[in-house]
Design a protein around this motif. Structure first.
Motif, short mmCIF file in Angstrom:
data_model
loop_
_atom_site.label_atom_id
_atom_site.label_comp_id
_atom_site.label_asym_id
_atom_site.label_seq_id
_atom_site.Cartn_x
_atom_site.Cartn_y
_atom_site.Cartn_z
N TYR A 1 -4.54 -0.16 -0.07
CA TYR A 1 -4.79 -1.58 -0.36
C TYR A 1 -3.91 -2.07 -1.50
CZ TYR A 1 -7.25 -5.44 -2.65
OH TYR A 1 -7.56 -6.62 -3.28
N VAL A 2 -3.75 -1.22 -2.50
CA VAL A 2 -3.03 -1.63 -3.71
C VAL A 2 -1.52 -1.63 -3.51
CG1 VAL A 2 -2.67 -1.10 -6.17
CG2 VAL A 2 -4.92 -0.76 -5.13
N PHE A 3 -1.00 -0.62 -2.83
CA PHE A 3 0.46 -0.49 -2.76
C PHE A 3 1.05 -0.82 -1.38
CE2 PHE A 3 -0.69 2.63 -6.17
CZ PHE A 3 -0.16 1.89 -7.22
N PHE A 4 0.25 -0.78 -0.34
CA PHE A 4 0.84 -0.94 1.00
C PHE A 4 0.24 -2.11 1.80
CE2 PHE A 4 1.07 3.64 -0.12
CZ PHE A 4 2.44 3.69 -0.34
N GLY A 5 -0.45 -3.00 1.09
CA GLY A 5 -0.93 -4.22 1.74
C GLY A 5 -2.00 -4.00 2.80
N ARG A 6 -2.66 -2.84 2.78
CA ARG A 6 -3.72 -2.63 3.79
C ARG A 6 -5.00 -3.33 3.34
NH1 ARG A 6 -2.55 3.41 3.87
NH2 ARG A 6 -0.44 3.43 4.68
N GLU A 7 -5.90 -3.45 4.28
CA GLU A 7 -7.19 -4.09 3.95
C GLU A 7 -8.02 -3.14 3.08
OE1 GLU A 7 -10.66 -5.82 6.64
OE2 GLU A 7 -8.64 -6.16 7.45
N LEU A 8 -8.77 -3.72 2.15
CA LEU A 8 -9.63 -2.87 1.32
C LEU A 8 -10.88 -2.49 2.09
CD1 LEU A 8 -10.23 -1.59 -1.50
CD2 LEU A 8 -11.48 -3.69 -2.04
N ASN A 9 -11.18 -1.20 2.13
CA ASN A 9 -12.45 -0.75 2.71
C ASN A 9 -13.47 -0.74 1.57
OD1 ASN A 9 -14.64 0.75 3.61
ND2 ASN A 9 -13.38 1.93 5.05
N GLN A 10 -14.30 -1.78 1.54
CA GLN A 10 -15.21 -1.96 0.41
C GLN A 10 -16.20 -0.80 0.29
OE1 GLN A 10 -14.70 -4.53 -1.89
NE2 GLN A 10 -16.10 -3.18 -3.05
N ARG B 1 -4.15 3.89 -12.66
CA ARG B 1 -4.42 2.71 -13.51
C ARG B 1 -4.26 1.41 -12.74
NH1 ARG B 1 -2.02 3.08 -19.56
NH2 ARG B 1 -3.22 1.17 -19.89
N PRO B 2 -3.10 1.20 -12.08
CA PRO B 2 -3.00 -0.05 -11.30
C PRO B 2 -4.02 -0.13 -10.16
CG PRO B 2 -0.99 1.28 -11.08
CD PRO B 2 -1.82 1.89 -12.15
N LYS C 1 -6.57 -3.24 -9.85
CA LYS C 1 -6.58 -4.19 -8.72
C LYS C 1 -7.90 -4.14 -7.94
CE LYS C 1 -4.19 -6.13 -4.87
NZ LYS C 1 -3.07 -6.16 -3.99
N VAL C 2 -8.44 -2.95 -7.75
CA VAL C 2 -9.64 -2.85 -6.89
C VAL C 2 -10.89 -3.31 -7.61
CG1 VAL C 2 -11.07 -1.25 -5.53
CG2 VAL C 2 -8.58 -0.98 -5.54
N TRP C 3 -11.03 -2.92 -8.88
CA TRP C 3 -12.30 -3.24 -9.57
C TRP C 3 -12.09 -4.09 -10.83
CZ3 TRP C 3 -11.13 2.07 -8.51
CH2 TRP C 3 -11.74 2.57 -7.35
#
Ligand SMILES: N[C@@H](CCC(=O)N[C@@H](CS)C(=O)NCC(=O)O)C(=O)O
Length: 214
Positions: free
Chosen positions: A110-119, A166-167, A171-173
Motif C-alpha cells: 500500500y505504501v510503496f506500490f500503490g496497492r489497496e490497503l487491507n485494513q 518508518r514511512p 502512512k498507514v497509521w
C-alpha cells in the motif's frame, strides 16, 4: 571472490552489502530479481534475495549471511566478543526482524506500490509493532549506537528495517515510530552519515528513481 546476488532497491540486499563494505570484503554484485523458480531456487530456496555465493556454496537469509560473513573475518569484529552480549545482539536483531520488519512488510504494498490497503491486516499488524517498538526501547541503548559506542551487526540490520518501517507506520497509521522509540531518530541520522551506509543509500535512491522514471 564472494558474489552478492540481488538488486539495489532491496533493503535486505542493502544490509548485506553495507556489511560487506564495512568489513572490507572483496566481492562482486550480480543483479538478479527474486523469483520462485528454477534455477534460482538452487541459490535461494525461498526464491528471495539477497543470497551470496562463496567457495563452499550458496547462502540465503540475511541473518545467516551476516553471521557467516562475521565468522570469516573475526579480526574486524562487528559483534561483541563475549557470548552473552553476542546473544543479546541476536535477540535484538530477531526482535526487529520479526516484530517490526516482517510485520510492517505486510502493508508495504500500500505504501510503496500503490496497492489497496487491507485494513484487517493493518489492524492486526499495528499491535505487534507497538510491542516490537516497546521491546526495542528496552533492548537498545542508542548510546549512540544500538548496543553501545561502536556500530555492530544489529545497527546495520535494524537501520534498513527502519528505513522502510518508518514511512510505512507514518502512512498507514499516522504513527511516527521515533515518537515511541526514544533515540531512534538520532541513531538513524548517525547511521546515515557513515560513508558505507551513505554509498549504499545513494545507490538505493538512484535505483528507486530509475524505476519511477521508467
Ligand atoms: N527473510 C529474508 C527476506 C528477504 C526479502 O524479503 N527479500 C525480498 C526483496 S527485499 C524478496 O526477495 N522478495 C521476494 C519474495 O518475497 O518472494 C532475508 O532475511 O533475507
Amino acid at each position: 571472490m564472494i558474489k552478492l546476488y540481488g538488486f539495489s532497491m532491496s533493503n535486505y540486499h542493502a544490509m548485506v552489502k553495507v556489511f560487506l563494505l564495512e568489513k572490507a570484503f572483496d566481492f562482486e554484485e550480480v543483479y538478479i530479481e527474486p523469483s520462485y523458480s528454477e534455477p534460482f531456487l538452487e541459490l535461494s530456496p525461498m526464491g528471495k534475495v539477497p543470497c551470496i555465493e562463496v567457495d563452499e556454496g550458496y547462502l540465503s537469509e540475511t541473518t545467516a549471511i551476516l553471521d557467516f560473513l562475521e565468522s570469516c573475518l573475526p579480526e574486524e569484529p562487528l559483534v561483541a566478543a563475549d557470548n552473552f552480549h553476542r546473544a543479546q545482539m541476536a535477540q535484538l536483531i530477531k526482535t526487529v526482524e520479526l516484530y517490526i520488519g516482517i510485520e510492517s512488510a505486510r502493508v508495504m504494498g500500500y505504501v510503496f506500490f500503490g496497492r489497496e490497503l487491507n485494513q484487517a491486516v493493518a489492524d492486526e499488524v499495528k499491535p505487534t509493532m507497538v510491542k516490537g517498538a516497546a521491546a526495542l526501547q528496552r533492548l537498545a541503548s542508542f548510546s549512540p549506537y544500538m548496543l553501545g559506542d561502536q556500530a555492530c551487526m544489529a545497527d546495520f540490520f535494524a537501520y534498513y528495517v527502519f528505513l522502510l518501517a518508518r514511512p510505512v507506520a507514518k502512512k498507514v497509521w499516522g504513527w511516527e515510530l521515533a515518537d515511541d522509540i526514544a533515540g531512534l531518530d538520532g541513531w538513524m541520522k548517525l547511521m546515515a552519515q557513515r560513508p558505507m551506509v551513505k554509498l549504499v543509500d545513494d545507490e538505493r535512491k538512484a535505483a528507486i528513481k530509475n524505476m519511477m522514471a521508467g
